[in-house]
Design an enzyme around this catalytic site. Structure first.
Site, mmCIF file in Angstrom:
data_model
loop_
_atom_site.group_PDB
_atom_site.id
_atom_site.type_symbol
_atom_site.label_atom_id
_atom_site.label_comp_id
_atom_site.label_asym_id
_atom_site.label_seq_id
_atom_site.Cartn_x
_atom_site.Cartn_y
_atom_site.Cartn_z
ATOM 1 N N ASP A 112 -8.166 -0.347 -5.174
ATOM 2 C CA ASP A 112 -7.414 -1.299 -4.349
ATOM 3 C C ASP A 112 -8.246 -2.575 -4.239
ATOM 4 O O ASP A 112 -9.447 -2.515 -3.964
ATOM 5 C CB ASP A 112 -7.161 -0.683 -2.957
ATOM 6 C CG ASP A 112 -6.131 -1.463 -2.162
ATOM 7 O OD1 ASP A 112 -6.329 -2.683 -1.958
ATOM 8 O OD2 ASP A 112 -5.127 -0.867 -1.753
ATOM 9 N N ILE A 113 -7.612 -3.720 -4.467
ATOM 10 C CA ILE A 113 -8.388 -4.974 -4.425
ATOM 11 C C ILE A 113 -8.660 -5.476 -3.005
ATOM 12 O O ILE A 113 -9.414 -6.422 -2.825
ATOM 13 C CB ILE A 113 -7.737 -6.154 -5.218
ATOM 14 C CG1 ILE A 113 -6.247 -6.198 -5.016
ATOM 15 C CG2 ILE A 113 -8.161 -6.162 -6.662
ATOM 16 C CD1 ILE A 113 -5.677 -7.567 -5.293
ATOM 17 N N GLU B 30 4.005 -2.875 1.166
ATOM 18 C CA GLU B 30 3.685 -4.128 0.471
ATOM 19 C C GLU B 30 4.153 -4.114 -0.983
ATOM 20 O O GLU B 30 4.719 -5.094 -1.456
ATOM 21 C CB GLU B 30 2.161 -4.348 0.547
ATOM 22 C CG GLU B 30 1.700 -5.668 -0.019
ATOM 23 C CD GLU B 30 0.166 -5.758 -0.042
ATOM 24 O OE1 GLU B 30 -0.487 -5.345 0.943
ATOM 25 O OE2 GLU B 30 -0.358 -6.240 -1.057
ATOM 26 N N HIS C 187 2.877 4.895 -4.523
ATOM 27 C CA HIS C 187 1.437 5.035 -4.717
ATOM 28 C C HIS C 187 0.819 5.795 -3.551
ATOM 29 O O HIS C 187 1.313 5.758 -2.426
ATOM 30 C CB HIS C 187 0.742 3.678 -4.881
ATOM 31 C CG HIS C 187 1.026 2.693 -3.780
ATOM 32 N ND1 HIS C 187 2.192 1.968 -3.715
ATOM 33 C CD2 HIS C 187 0.306 2.333 -2.682
ATOM 34 C CE1 HIS C 187 2.167 1.198 -2.643
ATOM 35 N NE2 HIS C 187 1.038 1.400 -1.997
ATOM 36 N N HIS D 265 -2.807 6.183 -1.455
ATOM 37 C CA HIS D 265 -4.134 5.623 -1.182
ATOM 38 C C HIS D 265 -5.123 6.788 -1.062
ATOM 39 O O HIS D 265 -4.875 7.738 -0.304
ATOM 40 C CB HIS D 265 -4.152 4.869 0.150
ATOM 41 C CG HIS D 265 -3.312 3.637 0.202
ATOM 42 N ND1 HIS D 265 -3.839 2.369 0.093
ATOM 43 C CD2 HIS D 265 -1.971 3.464 0.362
ATOM 44 C CE1 HIS D 265 -2.861 1.474 0.203
ATOM 45 N NE2 HIS D 265 -1.712 2.109 0.367
#
Ligand code: AMP
Length: 132
Positions: A29-30, A88, A93, A95
């Site tokens: 994750d950026i 978002e 997905h 995390h």
């Protein structure tokens, strides 16, 4: 329009890749809430994770298990926390977040800031443990 995560899985935009299979892709994750915060996606583009077909949903979790083990080997932590938000990016997905306490999984905290080289180093170390 393909989602940003489809573009990542296709290699059309860059990511800090951890692992890949025919159907799944894992990358950092950026905007990490913890060092080693990783996202795992199905390459199949479906917005809501709970709209995935059963086989893909099970496969996503099994793929995440291997990635979680690699993160745990790499980043000192008590557990790998998992969460699904999906507010978002409209592409399912999971995390995966190294945690030492519940405070480490707080998405309201300021995100960690790493240089490109630091992200590359973290991803390479987790990827090496995934492949070993
Ligand atoms: P959510 O959809 O609410 O689960 O949040 C999407 C997550 O994707 C956030 O934690 C973002 O920091 C992350 N994210 C968005 N764009 C990228 C990207 N290009 N590369 C890596 N992570 C991203």
């Amino acid at each position: 329009m393909p989602s940003i995560f489809t573009k990542i899985a296709n290699g059309d935009i860059p990511s800090y890749k951890i692992a890949e299979s025919e159907k799944y892709y894992a990358f950092l994750d950026i905007n990490p809430v913890a060092k080693g915060h990783t996202l795992v996606i199905p390459k199949m583009e479906v917005d809501d994770i709970f709209e995935l077909d059963d086989e893909t949903l099970m496969g996503l979790h099994l793929f995440s298990k291997g990635v979680a083990h690699a993160i745990k080997k790499t980043i000192p932590c008590l557990r790998i926390g998992t969460t699904v938000i999906g507010l978002e990016v409209p592409h399912a997905h999971i995390h995966l977040i190294p945690i030492n306490g519940v405070h480490d999984i707080d998405f309201k905290k300021p995100k960690l800031d790493y240089t490109k080289e630091e992200f590359q180093d973290i991803a390479a170390k987790i990827a090496a443990n995934y492949n070993s």
